[in-house]
Design a protein around this motif. Structure first.
Motif, PDB file in Angstrom:
ATOM      1  N   GLU A 160       0.831  -1.199   0.000  1.00  0.00           N
ATOM      2  CA  GLU A 160       0.000   0.000   0.000  1.00  0.00           C
ATOM      3  C   GLU A 160       0.872   1.259   0.000  1.00  0.00           C
ATOM      4  O   GLU A 160       0.585   2.230  -0.719  1.00  0.00           O
ATOM      5  CB  GLU A 160      -0.909   0.015   1.233  1.00  0.00           C
ATOM      6  N   ALA A 161       1.922   1.237   0.808  1.00  0.00           N
ATOM      7  CA  ALA A 161       2.813   2.396   0.885  1.00  0.00           C
ATOM      8  C   ALA A 161       3.516   2.633  -0.446  1.00  0.00           C
ATOM      9  O   ALA A 161       3.650   3.775  -0.903  1.00  0.00           O
ATOM     10  CB  ALA A 161       3.827   2.185   2.005  1.00  0.00           C
ATOM     11  N   VAL A 162       3.978   1.546  -1.070  1.00  0.00           N
ATOM     12  CA  VAL A 162       4.667   1.666  -2.357  1.00  0.00           C
ATOM     13  C   VAL A 162       3.697   2.174  -3.428  1.00  0.00           C
ATOM     14  O   VAL A 162       4.072   2.994  -4.282  1.00  0.00           O
ATOM     15  CB  VAL A 162       5.279   0.319  -2.766  1.00  0.00           C
ATOM     16  N   ALA A 163       2.450   1.716  -3.363  1.00  0.00           N
ATOM     17  CA  ALA A 163       1.439   2.183  -4.321  1.00  0.00           C
ATOM     18  C   ALA A 163       1.206   3.688  -4.178  1.00  0.00           C
ATOM     19  O   ALA A 163       1.035   4.412  -5.174  1.00  0.00           O
ATOM     20  CB  ALA A 163       0.132   1.426  -4.114  1.00  0.00           C
ATOM     21  N   TYR A 164       1.246   4.172  -2.930  1.00  0.00           N
ATOM     22  CA  TYR A 164       1.061   5.602  -2.699  1.00  0.00           C
ATOM     23  C   TYR A 164       2.245   6.388  -3.261  1.00  0.00           C
ATOM     24  O   TYR A 164       2.068   7.425  -3.933  1.00  0.00           O
ATOM     25  CB  TYR A 164       0.905   5.878  -1.208  1.00  0.00           C
ATOM     26  N   ALA A 165       3.456   5.889  -3.017  1.00  0.00           N
ATOM     27  CA  ALA A 165       4.648   6.558  -3.559  1.00  0.00           C
ATOM     28  C   ALA A 165       4.603   6.570  -5.084  1.00  0.00           C
ATOM     29  O   ALA A 165       4.956   7.573  -5.721  1.00  0.00           O
ATOM     30  CB  ALA A 165       5.913   5.854  -3.063  1.00  0.00           C
ATOM     31  N   ASN A 166       4.168   5.463  -5.666  1.00  0.00           N
ATOM     32  CA  ASN A 166       4.030   5.385  -7.124  1.00  0.00           C
ATOM     33  C   ASN A 166       3.023   6.412  -7.637  1.00  0.00           C
ATOM     34  O   ASN A 166       3.226   7.034  -8.687  1.00  0.00           O
ATOM     35  CB  ASN A 166       3.612   3.975  -7.528  1.00  0.00           C
ATOM     36  N   LYS A 167       1.964   6.613  -6.863  1.00  0.00           N
ATOM     37  CA  LYS A 167       0.937   7.583  -7.248  1.00  0.00           C
ATOM     38  C   LYS A 167       1.520   8.999  -7.260  1.00  0.00           C
ATOM     39  O   LYS A 167       1.267   9.774  -8.207  1.00  0.00           O
ATOM     40  CB  LYS A 167      -0.236   7.500  -6.270  1.00  0.00           C
ATOM     41  N   LEU A 168       2.289   9.343  -6.244  1.00  0.00           N
ATOM     42  CA  LEU A 168       2.888  10.673  -6.195  1.00  0.00           C
ATOM     43  C   LEU A 168       3.814  10.905  -7.380  1.00  0.00           C
ATOM     44  O   LEU A 168       3.815  11.994  -7.980  1.00  0.00           O
ATOM     45  CB  LEU A 168       3.675  10.852  -4.892  1.00  0.00           C
ATOM     46  N   LEU A 169       4.583   9.873  -7.738  1.00  0.00           N
ATOM     47  CA  LEU A 169       5.529  10.012  -8.838  1.00  0.00           C
ATOM     48  C   LEU A 169       4.833   9.992 -10.200  1.00  0.00           C
ATOM     49  O   LEU A 169       5.159  10.792 -11.085  1.00  0.00           O
ATOM     50  CB  LEU A 169       6.582   8.906  -8.761  1.00  0.00           C
ATOM     51  N   SER A 170       3.874   9.099 -10.368  1.00  0.00           N
ATOM     52  CA  SER A 170       3.202   8.997 -11.666  1.00  0.00           C
ATOM     53  C   SER A 170       2.337  10.217 -11.949  1.00  0.00           C
ATOM     54  O   SER A 170       2.156  10.602 -13.110  1.00  0.00           O
ATOM     55  CB  SER A 170       2.351   7.721 -11.726  1.00  0.00           C
ATOM     56  N   GLU A 171       1.814  10.836 -10.891  1.00  0.00           N
ATOM     57  CA  GLU A 171       1.004  12.045 -11.069  1.00  0.00           C
ATOM     58  C   GLU A 171       1.865  13.298 -11.138  1.00  0.00           C
ATOM     59  O   GLU A 171       1.351  14.416 -11.220  1.00  0.00           O
ATOM     60  CB  GLU A 171      -0.001  12.171  -9.914  1.00  0.00           C
ATOM     61  N   LYS A 172       3.193  13.100 -11.051  1.00  0.00           N
ATOM     62  CA  LYS A 172       4.177  14.179 -11.247  1.00  0.00           C
ATOM     63  C   LYS A 172       4.020  15.324 -10.242  1.00  0.00           C
ATOM     64  O   LYS A 172       4.240  16.503 -10.570  1.00  0.00           O
ATOM     65  CB  LYS A 172       4.105  14.713 -12.675  1.00  0.00           C
ATOM     66  N   VAL A 173       3.697  14.971  -8.986  1.00  0.00           N
ATOM     67  CA  VAL A 173       3.618  15.997  -7.950  1.00  0.00           C
ATOM     68  C   VAL A 173       4.926  16.067  -7.149  1.00  0.00           C
ATOM     69  O   VAL A 173       5.063  16.893  -6.247  1.00  0.00           O
ATOM     70  CB  VAL A 173       2.427  15.747  -6.998  1.00  0.00           C
ATOM     71  N   VAL A 174       5.870  15.201  -7.488  1.00  0.00           N
ATOM     72  CA  VAL A 174       7.167  15.179  -6.808  1.00  0.00           C
ATOM     73  C   VAL A 174       8.186  15.964  -7.631  1.00  0.00           C
ATOM     74  O   VAL A 174       8.267  15.794  -8.863  1.00  0.00           O
ATOM     75  CB  VAL A 174       7.662  13.730  -6.608  1.00  0.00           C
ATOM     76  N   ASP A 175       8.951  16.803  -6.970  1.00  0.00           N
ATOM     77  CA  ASP A 175      10.002  17.566  -7.636  1.00  0.00           C
ATOM     78  C   ASP A 175      10.915  16.594  -8.386  1.00  0.00           C
ATOM     79  O   ASP A 175      11.472  15.673  -7.785  1.00  0.00           O
ATOM     80  CB  ASP A 175      10.810  18.335  -6.586  1.00  0.00           C
ATOM     81  N   PRO A 176      11.069  16.749  -9.704  1.00  0.00           N
ATOM     82  CA  PRO A 176      11.882  15.798 -10.484  1.00  0.00           C
ATOM     83  C   PRO A 176      13.350  15.756 -10.071  1.00  0.00           C
ATOM     84  O   PRO A 176      14.067  14.830 -10.447  1.00  0.00           O
ATOM     85  CB  PRO A 176      11.727  16.307 -11.927  1.00  0.00           C
ATOM     86  N   ASP A 177      13.789  16.718  -9.282  1.00  0.00           N
ATOM     87  CA  ASP A 177      15.175  16.693  -8.794  1.00  0.00           C
ATOM     88  C   ASP A 177      15.388  15.648  -7.703  1.00  0.00           C
ATOM     89  O   ASP A 177      16.522  15.470  -7.247  1.00  0.00           O
ATOM     90  CB  ASP A 177      15.559  18.066  -8.233  1.00  0.00           C
ATOM     91  N   TRP A 178      14.337  14.941  -7.294  1.00  0.00           N
ATOM     92  CA  TRP A 178      14.443  14.086  -6.105  1.00  0.00           C
ATOM     93  C   TRP A 178      15.531  13.025  -6.227  1.00  0.00           C
ATOM     94  O   TRP A 178      16.164  12.671  -5.235  1.00  0.00           O
ATOM     95  CB  TRP A 178      13.084  13.449  -5.796  1.00  0.00           C
ATOM     96  N   VAL A 179      15.774  12.542  -7.444  1.00  0.00           N
ATOM     97  CA  VAL A 179      16.796  11.499  -7.613  1.00  0.00           C
ATOM     98  C   VAL A 179      18.207  12.047  -7.435  1.00  0.00           C
ATOM     99  O   VAL A 179      19.158  11.279  -7.261  1.00  0.00           O
ATOM    100  CB  VAL A 179      16.661  10.822  -8.995  1.00  0.00           C
ATOM    101  N   THR A 180      18.374  13.372  -7.470  1.00  0.00           N
ATOM    102  CA  THR A 180      19.705  13.974  -7.284  1.00  0.00           C
ATOM    103  C   THR A 180      19.858  14.593  -5.905  1.00  0.00           C
ATOM    104  O   THR A 180      20.932  15.118  -5.582  1.00  0.00           O
ATOM    105  CB  THR A 180      19.952  15.057  -8.342  1.00  0.00           C
TER     106      THR A 180
END
Length: 544
Positions: free
Chosen positions: A284-304
């Motif tokens: 469930e937690a991973v699905a929520y994280a996937n939702k935040l990323l797939s809906e592009k509400v996370v700053d794309p710099d997060w991987v850096t």
């Protein structure tokens, strides 16, 4: 009191010490310390009054008429590179020795302290009172017969026992015996959930309280132009990821905690070990994280964003509406950095963690009381001496009047009293240098002592209280150690981290989650890992 000082790296509270300079011999260090003290501007002062009856300073059985020489192996100093003063110029030292009728020899040592301690032990010069930075080391020396049990002596020090809560005392016990006394209190609730309150007001939104509400706020912060500049240049959330590919302490933790789990963690529920990685709530937690990323509400710099300062920098730049970071992030220094970066100070506030679908509302783990004082078996040859040592710690930690001098320093120099309340005095660079030596004593400071931390923004106290309110007891993870016979440990962890990121980013569909868990069990022996961890926790008394 005599100080034996070896050059030690400076360190900040809550962070490991870093080695900066090589160790000096004891004789050279004493010479340096005396020279530094002689060059300082500190004038001798009368010892401050202490032991006023606000709390017990000595037990009735400690032979208080006898003066004891006590050697303290002090790794708890907050300023290990600071000079040490001659006794006649050190009012704190005078106060302690007078109140406790002792001659205190304090050894300040470098990070490679175990080697120095082992040398002292081998030579028969075991210090009476030894500070260990972690429970594992304390247990090791106890099992080697170097340190003593303290239960009988603590019976005569009720103020000291009551000073620390049960969670602080629990790590002091080993195989049913108390082998340590809590040292420097770790500060709990440092990081919290910060949100742009001005953006909430701009979009007529309420403070979110659930994962779904948080997602909707992040979505609005990303797509609804919350700063009203007409540009598509904002994001809902700015977390990070370590260079090793883990999510710890960089923002994602709070997203997972909403579901009651966190990657790589274990719990004991109903006296049974539970792996968070294998728990259905993890999906469930991973699905929520996937939702935040797939809906592009996370700053794309997060991987850096691989470090805490890089994540915090997003708060200063003001382009993301939710950041997990430090409790001090609206103190004057941080506000000045915001002004310099974006020309304004956004209305950042700390809010409680979201209440998840299973009723969990967790900010982070409570701090584990690793640091502890131990008393040597050599000292235990004289029960009166051991009692005096315990009484010394009781005095330093609990005497209300002495605490002000020990923790705040010299009255009307480093602190003052305003309307009956202590207040730290801002020192210039010269004064700060002259009083660095006070850091050798400050280890008794309380983790929630707002006066000591000297907050300038009154809201900081409120924010820290919010963070501390939602802490999960950390009563399992610190007791788990890597099994050297677990040959699959590194491969298992690597596989977990890689697959977790693939599921989060959508490179691997969540429909394959159960297959993934099956591989963890079949190929990477996750079930056998559970058995080994269970045995460890049974040995520690966590599972009965």
């Amino acid at each position: 009191m005599r100080f034996v000082m070896h050059r030690q790296a400076n360190h900040k509270e809550g962070r490991p010490m870093l080695i900066r300079k090589t160790i000096l011999t004891a004789m050279a260090a004493i010479t340096l310390a005396g020279t530094a003290a002689a060059c300082g501007s500190t004038e001798p002062k009368e010892p401050p009054s202490g032991g006023t009856g606000s709390s017990p300073t000595a037990s009735p059985d400690s032979g208080k008429d006898k003066t004891y020489k006590i050697t303290m192996y002090n790794l708890a100093t907050f300023n290990p590179n600071a000079p040490v003063l001659p006794r006649e110029q050190d009012p704190v030292r005078q106060m302690i020795e007078k109140a406790m009728n002792i001659d205190l020899e304090m050894m300040i040592v470098p990070e490679q302290a175990s080697a120095k301690l082992n040398t002292l032990i081998a030579s028969g010069e075991v210090p009476d009172l030894i500070y260990f930075g972690n429970r594992t080391t304390s247990v090791k020396y106890y099992e080697q017969g170097v340190t003593a049990e303290l239960d009988d002596y603590l019976k005569n020090a009720p103020a000291l026992v009551q000073h620390f809560g049960p969670s602080r005392w629990e790590p002091m016990r080993y195989k049913g015996k108390t082998i340590g006394i809590p040292g420097t209190e770790g500060v709990a609730g440092i990081n919290g959930l910060w949100i742009r309150n001005d953006w909430l007001n701009s979009l007529n939104l309420k403070v979110p309280t659930t994962p779904e509400e948080l997602f909707e706020v992040m979505k609005a912060f990303t797509f609804n132009d919350p700063d009203r500049n007409g540009k598509n240049d904002t994001y809902g959330f700015a977390p990070g990821i370590t260079k090793e590919g883990t999510l710890a302490n960089l923002g994602w933790d709070q997203m997972f905690w909403m579901f009651g789990v966190n990657p790589g963690n274990f719990d004991v529920v109903d006296n049974k070990l539970v792996s968070h990685n294998l728990d259905p709530r993890m999906k469930e937690a991973v699905a929520y994280a996937n939702k935040l990323l797939s809906e592009k509400v996370v700053d794309p710099d997060w991987v850096t964003l691989n470090t805490v300062p890089q994540v915090q920098d997003k708060l200063f730049k003001g382009r993301s509406g939710v950041v997990v970071t430090d409790w001090r992030s609206m103190e004057p220094g941080a506000q000045q950095k915001m002004k310099e970066t974006i020309g304004e100070v956004p209305d950042w506030i700390v809010i409680p963690p979201m209440k998840g679908p299973h009723g969990d509302q967790i900010n982070s783990y409570d701090v584990f009381q690793n640091a502890q004082w131990a008393v040597s078996k050599k000292a235990a040859g004289d029960p009166g001496k051991v009692q005096r040592i315990v009484d010394l710690l009781q005095y330093m930690y609990t005497d209300k009047e002495a605490y002000k001098t020990i923790v705040y320093g010299i009255k009307d120099v480093t602190w003052k009293e305003t309307n009956g309340k202590p207040e730290m005095i801002a020192l210039d660079s010269v004064q700060s240098k002259n009083y660095e030596w006070l850091g050798h004593y400050r280890f008794p400071r309380r983790a929630n002592d707002d006066i000591y931390f000297n907050f300038k923004n009154p809201k900081t106290v409120e924010y820290h209280a919010i963070n501390r309110k939602y802490l999960k007891p950390n009563n399992v993870m610190p007791y788990i150690v890597l099994d050297p016979n677990d040959v699959l440990a590194q491969d298992r962890e690597k596989y977990w981290n890689e697959m977790l990121l693939k599921f989060m980013t959508g490179k691997e569909p969540l429909a394959k989650w159960e297959e993934f868990v099956g591989t963890l069990n079949a190929k990477f022996k996750a079930g056998e890992q559970l058995e080994k961890v269970t045995r460890q926790l049974k040995e520690q008394g966590i599972i009965r």
